[in-house]
Design a protein around this motif. Structure first.
Motif, PDB file in Angstrom:
ATOM      1  N   SER A 198      -0.812  -0.633  -4.717  1.00 50.96           N
ATOM      2  CA  SER A 198      -1.297   0.596  -4.646  1.00 50.96           C
ATOM      3  C   SER A 198      -0.884   1.500  -5.890  1.00 50.96           C
ATOM      4  O   SER A 198      -1.881   2.397  -6.410  1.00 50.96           O
TER       5      SER A 198
ATOM      6  N   SER B 118      -2.240   0.250  -9.078  1.00 47.78           N
ATOM      7  CA  SER B 118      -3.918   0.811  -9.266  1.00 47.78           C
ATOM      8  C   SER B 118      -4.080   2.231  -9.505  1.00 47.78           C
ATOM      9  O   SER B 118      -5.071   2.606 -10.029  1.00 47.78           O
TER      10      SER B 118
ATOM     11  N   PHE C  83       0.704  -1.045  -0.031  1.00 50.07           N
ATOM     12  CA  PHE C  83      -0.066   0.116  -0.007  1.00 50.07           C
ATOM     13  C   PHE C  83       0.769   1.389  -0.021  1.00 50.07           C
ATOM     14  O   PHE C  83       0.442   2.467  -0.094  1.00 50.07           O
TER      15      PHE C  83
END
Length: 130
Positions: free
Chosen positions: A109, A112, A62
């Protein structure tokens, strides 16, 4: 009881990981500013979560980090998807990718933000920035 222990173990790993990861504000390596490369980006995630990266940090899927074969650790890189124009800035903290034809592995992350993780790959341009 085992479920409580498992939850405590997960919390401990997350806490230790957060405490031992190098801060994002570390000195950024600017020796490669202006370096540009085009190719295929991929991402890595669950399997590598909390494993030690090449620079000694714990991988966090993340975080805004990435792996590159040769760029110095802590280099900041703008990664732009050539098909949709979306970009993200990441910090190099690992080595890879180790699959021919790929130039950078992004955290889940980060990937994405520029492409659909279901696709798994994206045509990108990377640029080292100050």
């Amino acid at each position: 009881m085992n479920r409580k222990l498992s939850l405590l173990a997960i919390i401990a790993v997350v806490f230790i990981s957060a405490c031992t990861s190098a801060p994002y504000s570390q000195q950024v390596n600017t020796s490669q500013v202006g370096f540009v490369e085009e190719g295929i980006a991929s991402f890595y995630a669950n399997k590598y979560q909390f494993r030690t990266t090449a620079n000694g940090e714990r991988f966090n899927q993340f975080a805004s980090t990435a792996a590159h074969k040769t760029l110095p650790f802590n280099s900041r890189v703008r990664v732009t998807n050539l098909d949709n124009g979306k970009s993200v800035v990441v910090r190099i903290n690992d080595r890879g990718p180790f699959i021919n034809g790929r130039i950078i592995d992004l955290s889940r992350s980060s990937f994405s933000e520029i492409a659909d993780t279901k696709a798994g790959l994206a045509r990108v341009k990377i640029e080292v920035i100050p």
